[in-house]
Each structure stands twice: as structure tokens, then as C-alpha cells.
Design a protein around this motif. Structure first.
Motif, PDB file in Angstrom:
ATOM      1  N   ASP A   7       0.756  -1.278  -0.009  1.00  0.00           N
ATOM      2  CA  ASP A   7      -0.019  -0.057  -0.154  1.00  0.00           C
ATOM      3  C   ASP A   7       0.829   1.340   0.066  1.00  0.00           C
ATOM      4  OD1 ASP A   7       0.367  -0.922   2.710  1.00  0.00           O
ATOM      5  OD2 ASP A   7      -0.589   0.659   3.463  1.00  0.00           O
ATOM      6  N   ARG A   8       0.179   2.383  -0.593  1.00  0.00           N
ATOM      7  CA  ARG A   8       1.057   3.395  -0.570  1.00  0.00           C
ATOM      8  C   ARG A   8      -0.068   4.662  -0.671  1.00  0.00           C
ATOM      9  NH1 ARG A   8       0.204   6.104  -5.308  1.00  0.00           N
ATOM     10  NH2 ARG A   8      -0.178   4.679  -7.269  1.00  0.00           N
ATOM     11  N   LEU A   9       0.256   5.718   0.095  1.00  0.00           N
ATOM     12  CA  LEU A   9      -0.386   6.893   0.282  1.00  0.00           C
ATOM     13  C   LEU A   9      -0.901   7.548  -1.078  1.00  0.00           C
ATOM     14  CD1 LEU A   9      -1.589   8.917   2.485  1.00  0.00           C
ATOM     15  CD2 LEU A   9       0.351  10.023   2.197  1.00  0.00           C
ATOM     16  N   VAL A  10      -1.962   7.874  -1.092  1.00  0.00           N
ATOM     17  CA  VAL A  10      -2.413   8.569  -2.383  1.00  0.00           C
ATOM     18  C   VAL A  10      -3.144   9.854  -2.172  1.00  0.00           C
ATOM     19  CG1 VAL A  10      -2.499   6.511  -3.805  1.00  0.00           C
ATOM     20  CG2 VAL A  10      -4.607   7.485  -2.787  1.00  0.00           C
ATOM     21  N   TRP A  11      -3.712  10.042  -0.902  1.00  0.00           N
ATOM     22  CA  TRP A  11      -4.337  11.033  -0.386  1.00  0.00           C
ATOM     23  C   TRP A  11      -4.396  11.433   1.007  1.00  0.00           C
ATOM     24  CZ3 TRP A  11      -8.114  12.838   2.826  1.00  0.00           C
ATOM     25  CH2 TRP A  11      -8.580  14.249   2.589  1.00  0.00           C
ATOM     26  N   PRO A  12      -3.988  12.592   1.561  1.00  0.00           N
ATOM     27  CA  PRO A  12      -3.675  13.700   0.798  1.00  0.00           C
ATOM     28  C   PRO A  12      -2.086  13.552   0.204  1.00  0.00           C
ATOM     29  CG  PRO A  12      -3.380  14.181   2.970  1.00  0.00           C
ATOM     30  CD  PRO A  12      -4.015  12.763   2.915  1.00  0.00           C
ATOM     31  N   ASP A  13      -1.823  14.426  -0.682  1.00  0.00           N
ATOM     32  CA  ASP A  13      -0.427  14.394  -1.082  1.00  0.00           C
ATOM     33  C   ASP A  13       0.727  14.364  -0.139  1.00  0.00           C
ATOM     34  OD1 ASP A  13       0.548  16.817  -0.475  1.00  0.00           O
ATOM     35  OD2 ASP A  13      -0.483  17.962  -2.285  1.00  0.00           O
ATOM     36  N   ALA A  14       1.878  13.841  -0.568  1.00  0.00           N
ATOM     37  CA  ALA A  14       2.784  13.676   0.374  1.00  0.00           C
ATOM     38  C   ALA A  14       3.266  14.977   1.358  1.00  0.00           C
ATOM     39  CB  ALA A  14       4.337  13.219  -0.148  1.00  0.00           C
TER      40      ALA A  14
ATOM     41  N   LEU B 163      -3.713   0.043  -2.547  1.00  0.00           N
ATOM     42  CA  LEU B 163      -3.315  -1.274  -2.369  1.00  0.00           C
ATOM     43  C   LEU B 163      -2.885  -1.996  -3.755  1.00  0.00           C
ATOM     44  CD1 LEU B 163      -5.384  -0.988   0.055  1.00  0.00           C
ATOM     45  CD2 LEU B 163      -5.684  -3.438  -0.298  1.00  0.00           C
ATOM     46  N   GLY B 164      -1.662  -2.608  -3.708  1.00  0.00           N
ATOM     47  CA  GLY B 164      -1.039  -3.185  -4.802  1.00  0.00           C
ATOM     48  C   GLY B 164      -1.977  -3.971  -5.457  1.00  0.00           C
ATOM     49  N   ASP B 165      -2.028  -4.058  -6.841  1.00  0.00           N
ATOM     50  CA  ASP B 165      -2.936  -4.944  -7.678  1.00  0.00           C
ATOM     51  C   ASP B 165      -2.706  -6.278  -7.186  1.00  0.00           C
ATOM     52  OD1 ASP B 165      -4.279  -2.806  -8.630  1.00  0.00           O
ATOM     53  OD2 ASP B 165      -2.938  -2.987 -10.599  1.00  0.00           O
ATOM     54  N   ARG B 166      -1.499  -6.760  -6.835  1.00  0.00           N
ATOM     55  CA  ARG B 166      -1.306  -8.255  -6.385  1.00  0.00           C
ATOM     56  C   ARG B 166      -2.359  -8.624  -5.189  1.00  0.00           C
ATOM     57  NH1 ARG B 166       3.472 -11.328  -2.950  1.00  0.00           N
ATOM     58  NH2 ARG B 166       2.691 -13.382  -3.559  1.00  0.00           N
ATOM     59  N   ALA B 167      -2.535  -7.875  -4.139  1.00  0.00           N
ATOM     60  CA  ALA B 167      -3.326  -7.990  -2.997  1.00  0.00           C
ATOM     61  C   ALA B 167      -4.778  -8.375  -3.615  1.00  0.00           C
ATOM     62  CB  ALA B 167      -3.287  -6.954  -1.819  1.00  0.00           C
ATOM     63  N   ARG B 168      -5.205  -7.262  -4.427  1.00  0.00           N
ATOM     64  CA  ARG B 168      -6.496  -7.259  -5.151  1.00  0.00           C
ATOM     65  C   ARG B 168      -6.878  -8.719  -5.612  1.00  0.00           C
ATOM     66  NH1 ARG B 168      -6.781  -4.207 -10.513  1.00  0.00           N
ATOM     67  NH2 ARG B 168      -5.684  -6.085 -10.929  1.00  0.00           N
ATOM     68  N   ASP B 169      -5.687  -8.922  -6.642  1.00  0.00           N
ATOM     69  CA  ASP B 169      -6.076 -10.223  -7.449  1.00  0.00           C
ATOM     70  C   ASP B 169      -6.084 -11.708  -6.543  1.00  0.00           C
ATOM     71  OD1 ASP B 169      -5.942  -8.351  -9.657  1.00  0.00           O
ATOM     72  OD2 ASP B 169      -3.905  -8.994 -10.136  1.00  0.00           O
ATOM     73  N   VAL B 170      -5.255 -11.467  -5.288  1.00  0.00           N
ATOM     74  CA  VAL B 170      -5.149 -12.739  -4.421  1.00  0.00           C
ATOM     75  C   VAL B 170      -6.752 -13.093  -3.793  1.00  0.00           C
ATOM     76  CG1 VAL B 170      -4.292 -13.605  -2.287  1.00  0.00           C
ATOM     77  CG2 VAL B 170      -2.663 -12.626  -3.876  1.00  0.00           C
TER      78      VAL B 170
ATOM     79  N   GLN C 207     -10.149  -1.759 -12.221  1.00  0.00           N
ATOM     80  CA  GLN C 207      -9.773  -0.828 -11.132  1.00  0.00           C
ATOM     81  C   GLN C 207      -8.932  -1.287  -9.942  1.00  0.00           C
ATOM     82  OE1 GLN C 207     -14.192  -0.105  -9.932  1.00  0.00           O
ATOM     83  NE2 GLN C 207     -14.100   1.799 -10.958  1.00  0.00           N
ATOM     84  N   HIS C 208      -8.616  -0.326  -9.032  1.00  0.00           N
ATOM     85  CA  HIS C 208      -7.663  -0.952  -7.938  1.00  0.00           C
ATOM     86  C   HIS C 208      -8.430  -0.744  -6.669  1.00  0.00           C
ATOM     87  CE1 HIS C 208      -4.639  -0.045 -11.026  1.00  0.00           C
ATOM     88  NE2 HIS C 208      -5.307   1.092 -11.406  1.00  0.00           N
ATOM     89  N   LEU C 209      -8.075  -1.217  -5.630  1.00  0.00           N
ATOM     90  CA  LEU C 209      -8.513  -1.686  -4.331  1.00  0.00           C
ATOM     91  C   LEU C 209      -7.600  -0.030  -3.618  1.00  0.00           C
ATOM     92  CD1 LEU C 209      -8.691  -5.107  -3.099  1.00  0.00           C
ATOM     93  CD2 LEU C 209     -10.558  -3.614  -3.811  1.00  0.00           C
ATOM     94  N   TYR C 210      -8.487   0.536  -2.479  1.00  0.00           N
ATOM     95  CA  TYR C 210      -8.214   1.653  -1.845  1.00  0.00           C
ATOM     96  C   TYR C 210      -8.780   1.532  -0.366  1.00  0.00           C
ATOM     97  CZ  TYR C 210      -6.943   4.164  -6.228  1.00  0.00           C
ATOM     98  OH  TYR C 210      -6.468   4.308  -7.476  1.00  0.00           O
ATOM     99  N   CYS C 211      -7.985   2.121   0.591  1.00  0.00           N
ATOM    100  CA  CYS C 211      -8.501   2.222   1.703  1.00  0.00           C
ATOM    101  C   CYS C 211      -8.620   3.504   2.400  1.00  0.00           C
ATOM    102  CB  CYS C 211      -7.589   1.260   2.667  1.00  0.00           C
ATOM    103  SG  CYS C 211      -8.125   1.139   4.396  1.00  0.00           S
ATOM    104  N   TRP C 212      -9.587   3.953   2.663  1.00  0.00           N
ATOM    105  CA  TRP C 212      -9.883   5.474   3.431  1.00  0.00           C
ATOM    106  C   TRP C 212      -9.718   4.999   4.781  1.00  0.00           C
ATOM    107  CZ3 TRP C 212     -13.369   6.892   7.310  1.00  0.00           C
ATOM    108  CH2 TRP C 212     -13.233   7.857   7.325  1.00  0.00           C
TER     109      TRP C 212
END
Length: 156
Positions: free
Chosen positions: A70-77, A92-99, A148-153
Motif C-alpha cells: 500500500d502507498r499513500l495517495v491522499w492527501p499528497d505527500a 493497495l497493490g494489484d497483487r493483493a486485489r488479485d489474491v 480498477q484498483h483497491l483503496y483504503c480510506w
């Protein structure tokens, strides 16, 4: 009060930024949510540790803090570095989504049982994790099917 985690799917980071602007930082669950939001509430299920352990159990590999990627996408760095105290969104990385998307339904009960026994989930009931896992797997399948990608708020 614990940390809130809502998992959702989106096409890209720009779409997430627009959703955060439209909802004044979220959450994406409730009256202020965009009508198209596909969200799974998962209080206490952080992406790196708790969800990461579900992914490690699914893959039958040792858990690693970077497994979900996972990597921060909001807010910006810049805002994060300036002491922004939440909420935040990670991708989240697409590998986690795909698993998660590839998990067969007949594996879910045993996986949820094993997942419920990790230290970080010791507060819950083992049977309570199966519905959460099913919702996360469904979300991952819908995200994958739509490209699409998975995100976590998350919010304190």
C-alpha cells in the motif's frame, strides 16, 4: 474509539482525489457518499497488517509488512509531511486485489477462521470475520473485473 477503515474501488488516484474533494475527505460511507461508491466498512482491518495477514494466509506465505504494497495517495505527500492528522487514503497493490479476487468460496470459511486468530483480531469473534472477508473478496472481484484498483480510506 478505534481507527476506521473503509475499502473501496476506483479507476485511479485522480478519481480518489476527486472523491475526497467532493466529500471533504470522506468517509465514502453514509449520506455524503457519492452514489456510485462501492465501499466495504472494515473497522479494525488495516491494510498493511490485518489485511496483509489475510493475504499471507491465502498465499500460504509468511506475513510481511510490504505484502499488500500500500502507498499513500491522499492527501499528497506534502500535506502528510506537514502533520495532516487524517483522514488518509492508500492504494493497495494489484497483487493483493488479485489474491483476494481469486479466493474460491469454499476456502473462505477456513481462511476466515485462521485470520480471526491473529493477534490483531483477538478482540473479535471468529465467526464475525467470515462476512468481512466475503465482502472484501467481493469488492476485489468487482475491482478486478472492471480494471480498477483497491483503496483504503482510514481515519482516527
Amino acid at each position: 474509539m478505534g481507527v476506521l477503515y473503509d475499502y473501496f474501488r476506483a479507476a485511479d488516484d485522480e478519481t480518489v482525489a476527486a472523491s475526497m474533494a467532493a466529500t471533504n475527505g470522506g468517509p465514502l460511507v453514509g449520506a455524503a457518499a457519492p452514489p456510485e461508491a462501492d465501499v466495504v466498512e472494515a473497522k479494525g482491518v488495516d491494510p498493511s497488517v490485518v489485511l496483509g495477514q489475510a493475504v499471507s494466509l491465502a498465499l500460504d506465505v509468511p506475513w510481511d509488512v510490504n505484502l499488500v504494497d500500500d502507498r499513500l495517495v491522499w492527501p499528497d505527500a506534502g500535506a502528510a509531511a506537514a502533520g495532516h492528522d487524517g483522514p488518509w487514503v492508500v492504494r493497495l497493490g494489484d497483487r493483493a486485489r488479485d489474491v483476494l479476487a481469486a479466493l474460491a468460496e469454499d476456502r473462505l470459511p477456513a481462511l476466515a477462521d485462521r485470520w480471526s486468530r491473529i493477534e490483531e483480531l483477538s478482540w473479535g469473534e471468529p465467526a464475525g470475520m467470515l462476512p468481512v472477508l466475503r465482502r472484501l473478496v467481493g469488492l476485489a472481484r468487482r475491482a478486478q473485473a472492471s480494471g480498477q484498483h483497491l483503496y483504503c480510506w482510514m481515519s482516527l
